[in-house]
Design a protein around this motif. Structure first.
Motif, PDB file in Angstrom:
ATOM      1  N   ALA A   1     -11.011  90.535  -3.422  1.00 55.08           N
ATOM      2  CA  ALA A   1     -12.428  90.665  -4.146  1.00 55.08           C
ATOM      3  C   ALA A   1     -13.265  91.395  -5.380  1.00 55.08           C
ATOM      4  O   ALA A   1     -14.117  90.891  -5.882  1.00 55.08           O
ATOM      5  N   LEU A   2     -12.319  92.797  -5.393  1.00 55.96           N
ATOM      6  CA  LEU A   2     -12.284  93.496  -6.409  1.00 55.96           C
ATOM      7  C   LEU A   2     -12.340  92.271  -8.209  1.00 55.96           C
ATOM      8  O   LEU A   2     -12.569  92.035  -9.042  1.00 55.96           O
ATOM      9  N   LEU A   3     -10.977  91.379  -7.801  1.00 55.59           N
ATOM     10  CA  LEU A   3     -10.623  90.462  -9.107  1.00 55.59           C
ATOM     11  C   LEU A   3     -11.890  89.690  -9.240  1.00 55.59           C
ATOM     12  O   LEU A   3     -11.882  89.452  -9.827  1.00 55.59           O
ATOM     13  N   GLY A   4     -12.458  89.373  -7.840  1.00 55.45           N
ATOM     14  CA  GLY A   4     -13.556  88.453  -7.583  1.00 55.45           C
ATOM     15  C   GLY A   4     -14.944  88.578  -8.167  1.00 55.45           C
ATOM     16  O   GLY A   4     -15.708  87.991  -9.246  1.00 55.45           O
ATOM     17  N   ALA A   5     -14.986  89.834  -8.544  1.00 53.47           N
ATOM     18  CA  ALA A   5     -16.194  90.794  -8.902  1.00 53.47           C
ATOM     19  C   ALA A   5     -15.776  90.394 -10.166  1.00 53.47           C
ATOM     20  O   ALA A   5     -17.058  90.297 -11.312  1.00 53.47           O
ATOM     21  N   ALA A   6     -14.739  91.250 -11.085  1.00 56.52           N
ATOM     22  CA  ALA A   6     -14.617  90.849 -12.452  1.00 56.52           C
ATOM     23  C   ALA A   6     -14.281  89.969 -13.008  1.00 56.52           C
ATOM     24  O   ALA A   6     -15.303  88.924 -13.696  1.00 56.52           O
TER      25      ALA A   6
ATOM     26  N   ALA B   1     -13.107  84.099 -25.730  1.00 55.22           N
ATOM     27  CA  ALA B   1     -12.286  83.689 -24.878  1.00 55.22           C
ATOM     28  C   ALA B   1     -11.745  84.569 -23.630  1.00 55.22           C
ATOM     29  O   ALA B   1     -11.651  83.958 -21.986  1.00 55.22           O
ATOM     30  N   LEU B   2     -11.429  85.595 -24.058  1.00 54.86           N
ATOM     31  CA  LEU B   2     -10.222  86.709 -22.663  1.00 54.86           C
ATOM     32  C   LEU B   2     -10.876  87.582 -22.407  1.00 54.86           C
ATOM     33  O   LEU B   2     -11.700  88.597 -23.474  1.00 54.86           O
ATOM     34  N   GLY B   3     -11.056  88.301 -21.282  1.00 58.41           N
ATOM     35  CA  GLY B   3     -11.302  89.194 -20.403  1.00 58.41           C
ATOM     36  C   GLY B   3     -10.441  90.217 -20.073  1.00 58.41           C
ATOM     37  O   GLY B   3      -9.431  89.320 -19.400  1.00 58.41           O
ATOM     38  N   HIS B   4     -11.132  91.024 -18.974  1.00 56.91           N
ATOM     39  CA  HIS B   4     -10.034  91.915 -19.398  1.00 56.91           C
ATOM     40  C   HIS B   4     -10.672  92.478 -17.479  1.00 56.91           C
ATOM     41  O   HIS B   4     -11.597  93.259 -17.582  1.00 56.91           O
ATOM     42  N   PHE B   5      -9.656  92.988 -17.322  1.00 59.22           N
ATOM     43  CA  PHE B   5      -9.564  93.687 -15.841  1.00 59.22           C
ATOM     44  C   PHE B   5      -8.913  95.089 -16.080  1.00 59.22           C
ATOM     45  O   PHE B   5      -7.549  95.269 -16.376  1.00 59.22           O
ATOM     46  N   GLY B   6      -9.150  96.483 -15.423  1.00 59.01           N
ATOM     47  CA  GLY B   6      -8.648  97.547 -16.034  1.00 59.01           C
ATOM     48  C   GLY B   6      -8.996  98.614 -14.592  1.00 59.01           C
ATOM     49  O   GLY B   6      -9.782  98.930 -13.500  1.00 59.01           O
TER      50      GLY B   6
ATOM     51  N   LEU C   1      -8.685  85.852 -17.547  1.00 65.80           N
ATOM     52  CA  LEU C   1      -8.123  86.897 -17.531  1.00 65.80           C
ATOM     53  C   LEU C   1      -7.270  87.862 -17.505  1.00 65.80           C
ATOM     54  O   LEU C   1      -5.886  87.141 -17.728  1.00 65.80           O
ATOM     55  N   ARG C   2      -7.132  89.146 -17.944  1.00 64.13           N
ATOM     56  CA  ARG C   2      -5.330  89.640 -18.603  1.00 64.13           C
ATOM     57  C   ARG C   2      -5.940  91.094 -17.704  1.00 64.13           C
ATOM     58  O   ARG C   2      -6.792  91.621 -18.216  1.00 64.13           O
ATOM     59  N   GLY C   3      -5.449  91.952 -17.760  1.00 69.74           N
ATOM     60  CA  GLY C   3      -4.713  93.375 -16.789  1.00 69.74           C
ATOM     61  C   GLY C   3      -3.251  93.235 -15.980  1.00 69.74           C
ATOM     62  O   GLY C   3      -2.923  92.173 -16.349  1.00 69.74           O
ATOM     63  N   PRO C   4      -3.741  94.564 -15.636  1.00 66.91           N
ATOM     64  CA  PRO C   4      -4.702  95.714 -16.141  1.00 66.91           C
ATOM     65  C   PRO C   4      -4.729  96.073 -17.115  1.00 66.91           C
ATOM     66  O   PRO C   4      -3.625  96.374 -17.925  1.00 66.91           O
TER      67      PRO C   4
ATOM     68  N   TRP D   1      -0.731  91.176 -16.215  1.00 69.19           N
ATOM     69  CA  TRP D   1      -0.578  89.677 -15.125  1.00 69.19           C
ATOM     70  C   TRP D   1      -1.930  88.878 -15.940  1.00 69.19           C
ATOM     71  O   TRP D   1      -3.139  89.584 -16.417  1.00 69.19           O
ATOM     72  N   GLY D   2      -2.184  87.611 -15.736  1.00 68.37           N
ATOM     73  CA  GLY D   2      -3.301  86.162 -16.554  1.00 68.37           C
ATOM     74  C   GLY D   2      -3.376  85.328 -15.038  1.00 68.37           C
ATOM     75  O   GLY D   2      -2.798  85.110 -14.703  1.00 68.37           O
ATOM     76  N   ALA D   3      -4.553  84.685 -15.291  1.00 74.06           N
ATOM     77  CA  ALA D   3      -5.037  83.897 -14.293  1.00 74.06           C
ATOM     78  C   ALA D   3      -6.204  82.980 -15.473  1.00 74.06           C
ATOM     79  O   ALA D   3      -6.987  83.725 -16.291  1.00 74.06           O
ATOM     80  N   ALA D   4      -6.136  81.857 -15.396  1.00 70.85           N
ATOM     81  CA  ALA D   4      -7.620  81.094 -15.432  1.00 70.85           C
ATOM     82  C   ALA D   4      -8.661  81.792 -14.854  1.00 70.85           C
ATOM     83  O   ALA D   4      -8.445  81.750 -14.224  1.00 70.85           O
ATOM     84  N   LEU D   5     -10.214  81.250 -15.502  1.00 70.49           N
ATOM     85  CA  LEU D   5     -11.132  82.025 -14.651  1.00 70.49           C
ATOM     86  C   LEU D   5     -12.087  80.319 -14.552  1.00 70.49           C
ATOM     87  O   LEU D   5     -12.086  79.583 -15.163  1.00 70.49           O
TER      88      LEU D   5
END
Length: 374
Positions: A96-101, A78-83, A113-116, A365-369
């Motif tokens: 825009a970058l967060l939207g793409a990821a 269920a969890l995805g990361h950005f970095g 979503l969780r990161g960085p 940080w995190g947020a629901a997708l």
């Protein structure tokens, strides 16, 4: 405009972007370009087979102004990361970058979503929120002070802080206080501290993995180290073992804990703006061979079944005493123990007793997708 990294030119711009944004002068850490290339090389980083890691660049007027990567295990979840986040100070670019990821992760089935995070919490983690201007350390990212508030303004919620605590060896009192405690302990003859044997590096790295996966298993956000990650770890450890080491605590022959020390080559790397040529390699070699004046302790832990016992307390104290002695022999003047979870009160109390105050803080940080079709 946001575009996926799809060509060798895009990949090289992704590697170089923190330097193109102004590098250290602008607040961004700039890892050696060669190191970042290796992170995304399946031939070097065999753990890539276990992750899907798409990358994107943000563009304005024909030049790159931001980058981001998403990361999700092939096994799903269920969890995805950005970095690997770096950008100009522009809220629209960040969104825009967060939207793409986030859009890619949601399409893959992730719900949060969780990161960085550079892949996972076992690698570079967090954005710095305190301790700016301090001594740079390996794998502890640096970013401008404006980034954390911008992440929250983009709709991300703080989830966890990661702390760095620093011991100045000139004022260290741990060994003098611990030595009489160890002498009085009836079990002292069954406790042994030994160094990693470089001639058995494969087996030693497997032991590190085994202890780590047990000692850190119940930590917030814990992700087990896979065999492929351990293989990459062995490659990364080799040059650092010229001056650094890993210490194992053994109780009656059983490995119960570990402490690792790596020389602070970031002191040299931070001045190179990512480049090893023409003379950067010489600065890095000097740091590896003895030019570093500080070191990082990225791992300090005891297996779970020993927690709360005299064996755990004495093993931890002995690891720290041996590590401090090793650092003193190397002529290092300070040790950074990093990172420590903000809610890990036992370790924070241990740092207070050690005389190692908090010197830096990083945040996740995190947020629901939003789900496709919702």
């Amino acid at each position: 405009m946001i575009t996926p990294v799809s060509t060798p030119r895009d990949a090289e711009l992704f590697v170089r972007l923190p330097a193109l944004l102004g590098g250290e002068a602008a607040g961004w850490s700039v890892p050696l370009f060669a190191d970042t290339r290796r992170v995304f090389s399946p031939r070097f980083n065999t753990a890539l087979a276990e992750w899907r890691v798409p990358r994107w660049l943000a563009w304005r007027d024909g030049r790159p102004v931001g980058r981001i990567a998403a990361a999700r295990p092939v096994a799903g979840g269920a969890l995805g990361h950005f970095g690997f986040l770096a950008l100009e100070q522009d809220p629209a670019t960040l969104r825009a970058l967060l939207g793409a990821a986030g859009g890619w992760l949601a399409a893959q089935g992730a719900t949060r979503l969780r990161g960085p995070l550079s892949f996972s919490i076992n690698h570079e983690a967090g954005a710095q929120v305190a301790g700016f201007g301090g001594l740079p350390m390996p794998r502890m990212p640096r970013n401008p002070a404006w980034l954390p508030p911008m992440l929250e303004a983009a709709g991300l919620d703080p989830e966890m802080d990661l702390l760095a605590c620093t011991l100045e060896l000139a004022g260290e009192t741990h060994r003098a206080r611990f030595a009489p405690l160890l002498r009085r302990w009836p079990g002292r003859g069954d406790l042994r501290i030994r160094r990693l044997d470089p001639k058995r590096l494969g087996a030693e790295v497997a032991l590190i993995r085994d202890i780590f996966n047990d000692a850190w298993a119940e930590n917030w956000g814990a992700t087990p180290v896979s065999a492929a990650e351990a293989e990459t770890m062995a490659r990364l450890l080799r040059p650092l073992l010229l001056r650094g080491t890993v210490l194992f605590a053994e109780w009656r022959g059983e490995p119960v804990g570990l402490l690792s020390l790596i020389p602070n080559v970031e002191q040299a790397a931070a001045r190179l703006d990512g480049r090893l040529l023409p003379l950067g390699w010489a600065a890095m070699l000097r740091a590896l061979l003895g030019g570093a004046t500080s070191a990082r302790v990225p791992m300090l832990g005891i297996r779970r079944r020993w927690r709360g016992t005299p064996v755990s307390a004495m093993a931890l104290g002995a690891l720290l005493a041996e590590g401090i002695g090793f650092a003193e022999h190397r002529c290092w003047r300070r040790l950074e123990i990093s990172w420590i979870l903000d809610h890990n009160h036992a370790m924070r109390q241990a740092m207070a007793r050690l005389g190692a105050p908090e010197t830096g803080r990083w945040r996740l940080w995190g947020a629901a997708l939003p789900q496709p079709g919702a």
